[in-house]
Design an enzyme around this catalytic site. Structure first.
Site, mmCIF file in Angstrom:
data_model
loop_
_atom_site.group_PDB
_atom_site.id
_atom_site.type_symbol
_atom_site.label_atom_id
_atom_site.label_comp_id
_atom_site.label_asym_id
_atom_site.label_seq_id
_atom_site.Cartn_x
_atom_site.Cartn_y
_atom_site.Cartn_z
ATOM 1 N N GLU A 230 -5.389 3.389 6.509
ATOM 2 C CA GLU A 230 -5.194 3.249 5.059
ATOM 3 C C GLU A 230 -5.939 4.350 4.320
ATOM 4 O O GLU A 230 -5.531 4.790 3.252
ATOM 5 C CB GLU A 230 -5.685 1.869 4.599
ATOM 6 C CG GLU A 230 -5.438 1.599 3.141
ATOM 7 C CD GLU A 230 -5.660 0.148 2.752
ATOM 8 O OE1 GLU A 230 -6.140 -0.078 1.637
ATOM 9 O OE2 GLU A 230 -5.347 -0.736 3.563
ATOM 10 N N SER B 180 -10.924 -1.024 3.385
ATOM 11 C CA SER B 180 -10.228 -1.290 4.650
ATOM 12 C C SER B 180 -9.835 0.021 5.315
ATOM 13 O O SER B 180 -9.229 0.894 4.685
ATOM 14 C CB SER B 180 -8.983 -2.133 4.401
ATOM 15 O OG SER B 180 -9.328 -3.413 3.899
ATOM 16 N N ARG C 145 0.836 -1.215 0.000
ATOM 17 C CA ARG C 145 0.000 0.000 0.000
ATOM 18 C C ARG C 145 0.866 1.259 0.000
ATOM 19 O O ARG C 145 0.545 2.250 0.655
ATOM 20 C CB ARG C 145 -0.970 -0.002 1.202
ATOM 21 C CG ARG C 145 -1.874 -1.210 1.277
ATOM 22 C CD ARG C 145 -2.761 -1.348 0.049
ATOM 23 N NE ARG C 145 -3.528 -2.570 0.127
ATOM 24 C CZ ARG C 145 -3.155 -3.742 -0.412
ATOM 25 N NH1 ARG C 145 -2.023 -3.811 -1.120
ATOM 26 N NH2 ARG C 145 -3.892 -4.814 -0.294
#
Length: 312
Positions: A308, A230, A162
């Site tokens: 995130e 998420s 990520r």
């Protein structure tokens, strides 16, 4: 170039919350994009490139700058040989992933269920079910703050979990706009897959794999409620007693937080790592709930969950 003033961002984000952007621009070519960036510079305003708004939480007060969405030529997919691709940053990731699948190519076909655009996927190095967008990427073209075009190899983009170089540039005040990326794929019949398979059989097998991923996503994620995917990143290492357990949802659920609400924001009862807009939520509700989850998990397990979702 299409420009809207004081446009509610609740209309353009998957959380369905967020106040007005001073300017909301839809850029359909590089000239449009350059004009939008010039608008931000003239007004001494910040700017932000928004894809499908699926990983962003915009404040209730809004954004005192220029929000830019890429459309038109930025949505193009070009493949001269059926194995290499040049894809615009505004192209839906699912559309691109399915295009490679139809050619019998593996590598990103399991990402077809991610509801974002290619630019956002590159920025976050989006991934799911063991695949990441950066794996098959060969180079990325971007526009820097001076209006110069930059071309970087995948190695120079520093893809990680990520993560990409473009996040670091944004944090350092030298954000670049991703324009397009190129990719190279191998036929799915090569290497670890069955030999002697026809392309039709390969495509059918890849479609079956994707269908399995989509079914799992539908069964385990609150897709029927506004959310931004998420909330927290996977951990590098779990708590002292469970060092190999790296799923944030495990700790959130173990802390008894499923179903916890602040205002209209709720920790999903289906998947603990999702915060959903259960009705009438504000950005303040969602942000406060995320902070509460971090606090409770830290108190109980001694670990810190990292967001995130991008706060804007």
């Amino acid at each position: 170039m299409h420009v809207l003033e004081n446009e509610p961002m609740s209309k353009h984000t998957s959380f369905r919350v967020g106040g007005p952007a001073r300017y909301y621009v839809k850029a359909e070519c590089v000239a449009d994009l350059q004009e939008a960036l010039a608008l931000a510079r003239r007004g001494n305003m910040p700017h932000f490139i928004l894809g499908n708004g699926t990983n962003v939480l915009v404040s209730d007060e809004g954004y005192a700058g220029v929000i830019i969405t890429l459309a038109g030529e930025f949505s193009a997919i070009d493949s001269p040989d059926g194995r290499t691709y040049r894809v615009g940053a505004g192209c839906p990731l699912g559309k691109f992933a399915r295009a490679t699948l139809k050619q019998g190519l593996s590598g990103i076909h399991k990402l077809a269920g991610i509801p974002g655009t290619l630019g956002g996927a590159i920025y976050m190095n989006a991934g799911a079910y063991g695949q990441e967008i950066g794996t098959c990427c060969t180079q990325v073209t971007s526009l820097d703050t001076a209006g110069n075009t930059r071309v970087r190899t995948a190695g120079e983009c520093a893809f990680g979990y990520r993560h990409s170089l473009f996040q670091e540039l944004a944090r350092n005040g030298s954000a670049e706009t991703i324009l397009s990326a190129t990719f190279a794929f191998d036929p799915a019949t090569a290497g670890d897959n069955p030999t002697g398979e026809s392309q039709e059989q390969t495509v059918a097998r890849l479609e079956a794999e994707l269908a399995e991923c989509m079914a799992k996503r539908k069964a385990t994620q609150p897709l029927n409620m506004p959310n931004a995917g998420s909330t927290f990143k996977r951990l590098a290492q779990g708590a002292a007693d469970t060092p190999t357990q790296i799923a944030p949802g495990y700790y959130i659920e173990a802390a008894g937080l499923k179903g916890t609400r602040i205002g209209g924001a709720e920790v999903s009862t289906l998947h603990a790592n999702f915060i959903v807009n259960a009705g009438g939520a504000t950005a303040k509700d969602i942000s406060a709930l995320a902070e509460l989850v971090q606090q409770k998990v830290r108190e109980k397990f001694g670990i810190t969950l990292e967001r995130e979702i991008i706060l804007l």
